[in-house]
Design a protein around this motif. Structure first.
Motif, PDB file in Angstrom:
ATOM      1  N   UNK A  65       0.826  -1.209   0.000  1.00 38.96           N
ATOM      2  CA  UNK A  65       0.000   0.000   0.000  1.00 38.96           C
ATOM      3  C   UNK A  65       0.863   1.263   0.000  1.00 38.96           C
ATOM      4  N   UNK A  66       2.059   1.173   0.570  1.00 38.71           N
ATOM      5  CA  UNK A  66       2.966   2.324   0.518  1.00 38.71           C
ATOM      6  C   UNK A  66       3.236   2.726  -0.933  1.00 38.71           C
ATOM      7  N   UNK A  67       3.386   1.749  -1.793  1.00 43.54           N
ATOM      8  CA  UNK A  67       3.716   2.028  -3.193  1.00 43.54           C
ATOM      9  C   UNK A  67       2.584   2.782  -3.869  1.00 43.54           C
ATOM     10  N   UNK A  68       1.350   2.383  -3.605  1.00 44.17           N
ATOM     11  CA  UNK A  68       0.195   3.085  -4.171  1.00 44.17           C
ATOM     12  C   UNK A  68       0.154   4.530  -3.681  1.00 44.17           C
ATOM     13  N   UNK A  69       0.423   4.735  -2.400  1.00 41.80           N
ATOM     14  CA  UNK A  69       0.418   6.083  -1.837  1.00 41.80           C
ATOM     15  C   UNK A  69       1.466   6.969  -2.515  1.00 41.80           C
ATOM     16  N   UNK A  70       2.667   6.415  -2.679  1.00 42.11           N
ATOM     17  CA  UNK A  70       3.774   7.198  -3.250  1.00 42.11           C
ATOM     18  C   UNK A  70       3.499   7.535  -4.710  1.00 42.11           C
ATOM     19  N   UNK A  71       2.983   6.575  -5.460  1.00 44.83           N
ATOM     20  CA  UNK A  71       2.670   6.836  -6.866  1.00 44.83           C
ATOM     21  C   UNK A  71       1.579   7.885  -6.992  1.00 44.83           C
ATOM     22  N   UNK A  72       0.585   7.857  -6.089  1.00 45.23           N
ATOM     23  CA  UNK A  72      -0.463   8.878  -6.103  1.00 45.23           C
ATOM     24  C   UNK A  72       0.133  10.249  -5.791  1.00 45.23           C
ATOM     25  N   UNK A  73       1.080  10.302  -4.839  1.00 46.07           N
ATOM     26  CA  UNK A  73       1.745  11.552  -4.499  1.00 46.07           C
ATOM     27  C   UNK A  73       2.464  12.132  -5.710  1.00 46.07           C
ATOM     28  N   UNK A  74       3.239  11.304  -6.413  1.00 43.78           N
ATOM     29  CA  UNK A  74       3.982  11.774  -7.578  1.00 43.78           C
ATOM     30  C   UNK A  74       3.041  12.208  -8.694  1.00 43.78           C
ATOM     31  N   UNK A  75       1.975  11.459  -8.896  1.00 39.76           N
ATOM     32  CA  UNK A  75       0.989  11.833  -9.917  1.00 39.76           C
ATOM     33  C   UNK A  75       0.370  13.191  -9.597  1.00 39.76           C
ATOM     34  N   UNK A  76       0.032  13.396  -8.328  1.00 39.05           N
ATOM     35  CA  UNK A  76      -0.580  14.655  -7.917  1.00 39.05           C
ATOM     36  C   UNK A  76       0.343  15.842  -8.116  1.00 39.05           C
ATOM     37  N   UNK A  77       1.648  15.604  -7.964  1.00 40.71           N
ATOM     38  CA  UNK A  77       2.644  16.663  -8.168  1.00 40.71           C
ATOM     39  C   UNK A  77       3.082  16.769  -9.623  1.00 40.71           C
ATOM     40  N   UNK A  78       2.509  15.911 -10.474  1.00 42.92           N
ATOM     41  CA  UNK A  78       2.832  15.871 -11.909  1.00 42.92           C
ATOM     42  C   UNK A  78       4.327  15.625 -12.143  1.00 42.92           C
ATOM     43  N   UNK A  79       4.874  14.702 -11.350  1.00 37.45           N
ATOM     44  CA  UNK A  79       6.283  14.321 -11.481  1.00 37.45           C
ATOM     45  C   UNK A  79       6.367  13.041 -12.298  1.00 37.45           C
ATOM     46  N   UNK A  80       6.912  13.160 -13.497  1.00 39.35           N
ATOM     47  CA  UNK A  80       7.044  12.005 -14.392  1.00 39.35           C
ATOM     48  C   UNK A  80       8.324  11.224 -14.134  1.00 39.35           C
ATOM     49  N   UNK A  81       9.384  11.953 -13.735  1.00 35.72           N
ATOM     50  CA  UNK A  81      10.672  11.315 -13.484  1.00 35.72           C
ATOM     51  C   UNK A  81      11.301  11.923 -12.238  1.00 35.72           C
ATOM     52  N   UNK A  82      11.971  11.084 -11.453  1.00 31.61           N
ATOM     53  CA  UNK A  82      12.662  11.602 -10.274  1.00 31.61           C
ATOM     54  C   UNK A  82      13.745  10.624  -9.840  1.00 31.61           C
ATOM     55  N   UNK A  83      14.622  11.129  -9.003  1.00 31.64           N
ATOM     56  CA  UNK A  83      15.633  10.340  -8.307  1.00 31.64           C
ATOM     57  C   UNK A  83      15.066   9.980  -6.940  1.00 31.64           C
ATOM     58  N   UNK A  84      15.397   8.800  -6.420  1.00 30.58           N
ATOM     59  CA  UNK A  84      14.924   8.405  -5.091  1.00 30.58           C
ATOM     60  C   UNK A  84      16.099   8.214  -4.139  1.00 30.58           C
ATOM     61  N   UNK A  85      15.950   8.757  -2.929  1.00 28.84           N
ATOM     62  CA  UNK A  85      16.815   8.396  -1.808  1.00 28.84           C
ATOM     63  C   UNK A  85      15.950   7.620  -0.825  1.00 28.84           C
ATOM     64  N   UNK A  86      16.338   6.396  -0.515  1.00 31.33           N
ATOM     65  CA  UNK A  86      15.576   5.580   0.416  1.00 31.33           C
ATOM     66  C   UNK A  86      16.455   5.062   1.536  1.00 31.33           C
ATOM     67  N   UNK A  87      16.030   5.308   2.766  1.00 23.76           N
ATOM     68  CA  UNK A  87      16.801   4.904   3.950  1.00 23.76           C
ATOM     69  C   UNK A  87      16.079   3.736   4.611  1.00 23.76           C
ATOM     70  N   UNK A  88      16.753   2.594   4.751  1.00 25.46           N
ATOM     71  CA  UNK A  88      16.214   1.414   5.427  1.00 25.46           C
ATOM     72  C   UNK A  88      14.934   0.949   4.724  1.00 25.46           C
ATOM     73  N   UNK A  89      13.783   0.996   5.398  1.00 23.90           N
ATOM     74  CA  UNK A  89      12.515   0.637   4.754  1.00 23.90           C
ATOM     75  C   UNK A  89      12.305   1.463   3.494  1.00 23.90           C
ATOM     76  N   UNK A  90      12.677   2.732   3.536  1.00 21.38           N
ATOM     77  CA  UNK A  90      12.528   3.588   2.363  1.00 21.38           C
ATOM     78  C   UNK A  90      13.307   3.092   1.168  1.00 21.38           C
ATOM     79  N   UNK A  91      14.458   2.457   1.414  1.00 17.25           N
ATOM     80  CA  UNK A  91      15.243   1.889   0.326  1.00 17.25           C
ATOM     81  C   UNK A  91      14.579   0.676  -0.289  1.00 17.25           C
ATOM     82  N   UNK A  92      13.940  -0.131   0.546  1.00 19.19           N
ATOM     83  CA  UNK A  92      13.194  -1.283   0.037  1.00 19.19           C
ATOM     84  C   UNK A  92      12.043  -0.806  -0.839  1.00 19.19           C
TER      85      UNK A  92
END
Length: 277
Positions: A65-92
Protein backbone atom coordinates in the motif's frame (compact mmCIF):
# COMPACT_ATOMS: atom_id res chain seq x y z
CA UNK A 1 -4.83 -3.75 -0.78
CA UNK A 2 -6.60 -0.57 0.41
CA UNK A 3 -7.22 2.79 -1.24
CA UNK A 4 -4.26 5.14 -1.54
CA UNK A 5 -3.74 7.60 1.31
CA UNK A 6 -2.90 11.27 0.81
CA UNK A 7 0.55 11.63 2.36
CA UNK A 8 1.70 14.58 4.42
CA UNK A 9 4.85 15.78 2.64
CA UNK A 10 7.53 18.42 3.01
CA UNK A 11 8.47 19.88 -0.37
CA UNK A 12 11.51 22.12 -0.56
CA UNK A 13 13.57 23.82 -3.24
CA UNK A 14 13.31 23.90 -7.01
CA UNK A 15 14.75 21.88 -9.87
CA UNK A 16 14.92 18.19 -10.63
CA UNK A 17 12.78 16.25 -8.10
CA UNK A 18 14.32 13.95 -5.51
CA UNK A 19 11.92 11.70 -3.60
CA UNK A 20 13.18 11.01 -0.06
CA UNK A 21 11.72 7.97 1.69
CA UNK A 22 12.28 7.38 5.40
CA UNK A 23 12.62 4.17 7.39
CA UNK A 24 10.87 2.57 10.38
CA UNK A 25 10.24 4.17 12.79
CA UNK A 26 10.58 7.42 10.90
CA UNK A 27 9.05 10.41 9.20
CA UNK A 28 9.79 12.76 6.35
CA UNK A 29 11.57 15.00 8.85
CA UNK A 30 14.18 12.28 9.43
CA UNK A 31 15.34 12.88 5.85
CA UNK A 32 16.37 16.46 6.68
CA UNK A 33 19.98 15.28 6.83
CA UNK A 34 19.64 14.96 3.04
CA UNK A 35 17.01 17.57 2.19
CA UNK A 36 18.66 20.47 4.05
CA UNK A 37 21.50 20.30 1.54
CA UNK A 38 19.92 18.87 -1.61
CA UNK A 39 17.01 21.34 -1.60
CA UNK A 40 19.51 24.09 -2.37
CA UNK A 41 19.84 22.72 -5.91
CA UNK A 42 16.90 20.37 -6.39
CA UNK A 43 13.28 19.94 -5.39
CA UNK A 44 13.08 17.49 -2.50
CA UNK A 45 9.87 15.66 -1.60
CA UNK A 46 9.92 13.99 1.82
CA UNK A 47 6.58 12.33 2.67
CA UNK A 48 5.47 10.80 5.92
CA UNK A 49 4.65 7.26 4.78
CA UNK A 50 1.28 5.74 5.62
CA UNK A 51 1.02 5.21 9.37
CA UNK A 52 3.98 7.47 10.15
CA UNK A 53 4.33 11.10 11.19
CA UNK A 54 1.27 13.10 10.18
CA UNK A 55 0.05 10.47 7.67
CA UNK A 56 -1.84 8.57 10.35
CA UNK A 57 -4.26 5.70 9.69
CA UNK A 58 -6.17 3.35 11.96
CA UNK A 59 -6.90 0.58 9.46
CA UNK A 60 -4.51 -2.34 8.89
CA UNK A 61 -2.55 -2.24 5.65
CA UNK A 62 0.14 -4.08 3.71
CA UNK A 63 3.59 -2.91 2.66
CA UNK A 64 2.47 -2.73 -0.98
CA UNK A 65 0.00 0.00 0.00
CA UNK A 66 2.97 2.32 0.52
CA UNK A 67 3.72 2.03 -3.19
CA UNK A 68 0.19 3.08 -4.17
CA UNK A 69 0.42 6.08 -1.84
CA UNK A 70 3.77 7.20 -3.25
CA UNK A 71 2.67 6.84 -6.87
CA UNK A 72 -0.46 8.88 -6.10
CA UNK A 73 1.75 11.55 -4.50
CA UNK A 74 3.98 11.77 -7.58
CA UNK A 75 0.99 11.83 -9.92
CA UNK A 76 -0.58 14.66 -7.92
CA UNK A 77 2.64 16.66 -8.17
CA UNK A 78 2.83 15.87 -11.91
CA UNK A 79 6.28 14.32 -11.48
CA UNK A 80 7.04 12.01 -14.39
CA UNK A 81 10.67 11.31 -13.48
CA UNK A 82 12.66 11.60 -10.27
CA UNK A 83 15.63 10.34 -8.31
CA UNK A 84 14.92 8.41 -5.09
CA UNK A 85 16.82 8.40 -1.81
CA UNK A 86 15.58 5.58 0.42
CA UNK A 87 16.80 4.90 3.95
CA UNK A 88 16.21 1.41 5.43
CA UNK A 89 12.52 0.64 4.75
CA UNK A 90 12.53 3.59 2.36
CA UNK A 91 15.24 1.89 0.33
CA UNK A 92 13.19 -1.28 0.04
CA UNK A 93 10.26 0.79 -1.21
CA UNK A 94 12.61 2.52 -3.67
CA UNK A 95 13.58 -0.86 -5.12
CA UNK A 96 9.94 -1.89 -5.40
CA UNK A 97 9.00 1.35 -7.13
CA UNK A 98 11.83 0.92 -9.63
CA UNK A 99 10.74 -2.65 -10.34
CA UNK A 100 7.13 -1.53 -10.88
CA UNK A 101 7.87 1.44 -13.12
CA UNK A 102 11.53 1.56 -14.22
CA UNK A 103 11.02 4.44 -16.66
CA UNK A 104 9.89 6.80 -13.91
CA UNK A 105 13.00 6.68 -11.73
CA UNK A 106 16.32 7.99 -13.02
CA UNK A 107 18.43 6.63 -10.17
CA UNK A 108 18.39 5.16 -6.68
CA UNK A 109 20.40 6.13 -3.61
CA UNK A 110 19.93 3.27 -1.16
CA UNK A 111 20.95 3.97 2.44
CA UNK A 112 21.34 1.18 5.04
CA UNK A 113 19.01 -1.08 3.11
CA UNK A 114 18.84 -4.24 1.03
CA UNK A 115 16.77 -6.23 -1.41
CA UNK A 116 17.40 -9.13 0.97
CA UNK A 117 17.47 -7.43 4.39
CA UNK A 118 19.09 -9.45 7.13
CA UNK A 119 20.29 -8.36 10.55
CA UNK A 120 22.42 -9.71 13.39
CA UNK A 121 21.00 -7.71 16.29
CA UNK A 122 21.65 -9.36 19.70
CA UNK A 123 18.69 -10.20 21.98
CA UNK A 124 17.19 -7.20 23.77
CA UNK A 125 16.89 -7.30 27.57
CA UNK A 126 14.69 -5.29 29.91
CA UNK A 127 17.81 -3.45 31.02
CA UNK A 128 18.45 -2.42 27.41
CA UNK A 129 14.94 -1.02 27.15
CA UNK A 130 15.19 0.76 30.50
CA UNK A 131 18.52 2.43 29.70
CA UNK A 132 17.29 3.38 26.23
CA UNK A 133 14.20 5.02 27.71
CA UNK A 134 16.29 6.98 30.21
CA UNK A 135 18.87 7.98 27.59
CA UNK A 136 16.13 9.02 25.20
CA UNK A 137 14.25 11.15 27.74
CA UNK A 138 17.38 12.97 28.93
CA UNK A 139 18.49 13.49 25.34
CA UNK A 140 15.04 14.89 24.51
CA UNK A 141 15.48 17.51 27.24
CA UNK A 142 19.22 18.14 26.73
CA UNK A 143 20.09 17.07 23.16
CA UNK A 144 23.67 15.95 22.78
CA UNK A 145 24.51 16.19 26.50
CA UNK A 146 27.88 14.50 26.86
CA UNK A 147 27.25 13.11 30.35
CA UNK A 148 24.06 11.41 29.16
CA UNK A 149 25.87 10.03 26.11
CA UNK A 150 28.65 8.54 28.22
CA UNK A 151 26.56 7.26 31.13
CA UNK A 152 23.33 6.09 29.49
CA UNK A 153 23.59 6.42 25.71
CA UNK A 154 26.55 4.11 25.18
CA UNK A 155 24.94 1.45 27.42
CA UNK A 156 21.52 1.67 25.76
CA UNK A 157 20.21 0.29 22.47
CA UNK A 158 21.67 3.37 20.81
CA UNK A 159 24.94 1.43 20.81
CA UNK A 160 23.55 -0.72 17.99
CA UNK A 161 22.12 2.21 16.01
CA UNK A 162 25.27 4.32 16.04
CA UNK A 163 28.95 3.69 16.64
CA UNK A 164 30.18 7.27 16.86
CA UNK A 165 28.42 8.68 19.93
CA UNK A 166 28.80 12.33 19.02
CA UNK A 167 26.61 15.24 20.13
CA UNK A 168 25.66 15.71 16.45
CA UNK A 169 24.22 12.19 16.19
CA UNK A 170 22.33 12.57 19.48
CA UNK A 171 20.89 15.93 18.40
CA UNK A 172 19.46 14.26 15.28
CA UNK A 173 18.02 11.54 17.50
CA UNK A 174 16.38 14.12 19.75
CA UNK A 175 15.01 16.31 16.97
CA UNK A 176 13.97 13.65 14.45
CA UNK A 177 14.09 10.07 15.75
CA UNK A 178 12.26 10.50 19.06
CA UNK A 179 9.22 12.34 17.62
CA UNK A 180 9.11 9.89 14.70
CA UNK A 181 9.15 6.93 17.09
CA UNK A 182 6.27 8.37 19.08
CA UNK A 183 4.24 8.99 15.90
CA UNK A 184 4.76 5.54 14.37
CA UNK A 185 1.39 3.79 14.37
CA UNK A 186 0.61 0.22 15.34
CA UNK A 187 -0.68 -0.62 11.81
CA UNK A 188 2.68 0.51 10.38
CA UNK A 189 4.60 -1.68 12.81
CA UNK A 190 2.37 -4.70 12.09
CA UNK A 191 2.73 -4.24 8.32
CA UNK A 192 6.52 -4.22 8.58
CA UNK A 193 6.62 -7.22 10.92
CA UNK A 194 4.48 -9.21 8.48
CA UNK A 195 6.80 -8.38 5.60
CA UNK A 196 9.83 -9.48 7.61
CA UNK A 197 8.03 -12.65 8.64
CA UNK A 198 7.54 -13.45 4.96
CA UNK A 199 11.35 -13.31 4.48
CA UNK A 200 11.42 -10.56 1.87
CA UNK A 201 13.93 -11.34 -0.89
CA UNK A 202 14.14 -9.55 -4.26
CA UNK A 203 17.75 -10.30 -5.19
CA UNK A 204 16.74 -12.39 -8.21
CA UNK A 205 14.72 -9.51 -9.68
CA UNK A 206 17.22 -6.70 -9.13
CA UNK A 207 18.82 -7.30 -12.51
CA UNK A 208 15.73 -5.71 -14.04
CA UNK A 209 16.68 -2.33 -12.53
CA UNK A 210 18.96 -0.67 -15.08
CA UNK A 211 19.22 2.86 -13.65
CA UNK A 212 22.35 3.99 -11.82
CA UNK A 213 22.34 3.12 -8.12
CA UNK A 214 24.44 4.26 -5.18
CA UNK A 215 24.35 1.89 -2.21
CA UNK A 216 25.62 3.21 1.12
CA UNK A 217 26.15 1.02 4.19
CA UNK A 218 27.46 1.24 7.74
CA UNK A 219 30.12 -1.37 8.49
CA UNK A 220 28.67 -2.15 11.94
CA UNK A 221 24.98 -2.05 11.00
CA UNK A 222 23.14 -4.66 13.09
CA UNK A 223 19.68 -3.97 11.67
CA UNK A 224 20.47 -4.46 7.97
CA UNK A 225 24.01 -5.73 7.68
CA UNK A 226 26.57 -4.26 5.32
CA UNK A 227 26.91 -7.72 3.77
CA UNK A 228 23.24 -7.78 2.79
CA UNK A 229 23.60 -4.27 1.32
CA UNK A 230 26.66 -5.40 -0.61
CA UNK A 231 24.75 -8.38 -2.02
CA UNK A 232 22.12 -5.94 -3.24
CA UNK A 233 24.77 -3.84 -4.97
CA UNK A 234 26.22 -6.95 -6.60
CA UNK A 235 22.84 -7.78 -8.12
CA UNK A 236 22.15 -4.29 -9.48
CA UNK A 237 23.69 -3.91 -12.96
CA UNK A 238 24.81 -0.27 -12.60
CA UNK A 239 25.76 0.23 -8.98
CA UNK A 240 28.40 1.76 -6.75
CA UNK A 241 28.85 0.50 -3.19
CA UNK A 242 30.30 2.55 -0.32
CA UNK A 243 30.76 1.09 3.16
CA UNK A 244 31.65 3.44 6.02
CA UNK A 245 33.84 2.07 8.83
CA UNK A 246 32.89 2.50 12.49
CA UNK A 247 29.27 3.40 11.70
CA UNK A 248 25.91 1.66 12.09
CA UNK A 249 22.32 1.91 10.85
CA UNK A 250 21.97 5.64 11.51
CA UNK A 251 25.29 6.49 9.87
CA UNK A 252 23.93 9.56 7.98
CA UNK A 253 23.55 11.15 11.42
CA UNK A 254 27.01 10.01 12.50
CA UNK A 255 28.94 11.29 9.46
CA UNK A 256 26.52 13.65 7.68
CA UNK A 257 29.17 15.71 5.90
CA UNK A 258 30.87 12.63 4.43
CA UNK A 259 27.60 11.11 3.25
CA UNK A 260 26.41 14.34 1.61
CA UNK A 261 29.79 14.82 -0.08
CA UNK A 262 29.67 11.30 -1.51
CA UNK A 263 26.11 11.81 -2.77
CA UNK A 264 27.08 15.13 -4.38
CA UNK A 265 30.07 13.51 -6.10
CA UNK A 266 28.00 10.57 -7.33
CA UNK A 267 25.35 12.88 -8.82
CA UNK A 268 28.11 15.00 -10.40
CA UNK A 269 29.55 11.87 -12.02
CA UNK A 270 26.09 10.80 -13.27
CA UNK A 271 24.57 14.06 -14.58
CA UNK A 272 21.93 12.18 -16.57
CA UNK A 273 20.21 11.31 -13.27
CA UNK A 274 19.16 14.92 -12.69
CA UNK A 275 18.87 16.09 -16.29
CA UNK A 276 15.72 18.20 -16.42
CA UNK A 277 15.66 18.01 -20.21
Amino acid sequence: MSLAVSLNSEIRGQGFPILCLHGHPGSGGCMSVFTDHLSQNYQTIAPDLRGYGKSQVKQPFEMTDHLEDIEQLLDGLKIDKCLIIGWSLGGILALELALRNPERFTGLILVATSGYPRGNHPPISWVDNLLTGIAGMINWIWPGNQWNINFFGKRSLFRYLIQQHTPTAYKYIAKQATPAYLQTSRPATIALRQALKNRYNRLAELGNISCDCLILAGECDRHITAISSQKTAANLPNSQFNCYPNTAHLFPWEIPDQVITDIDNWIKNHPNIVDIG
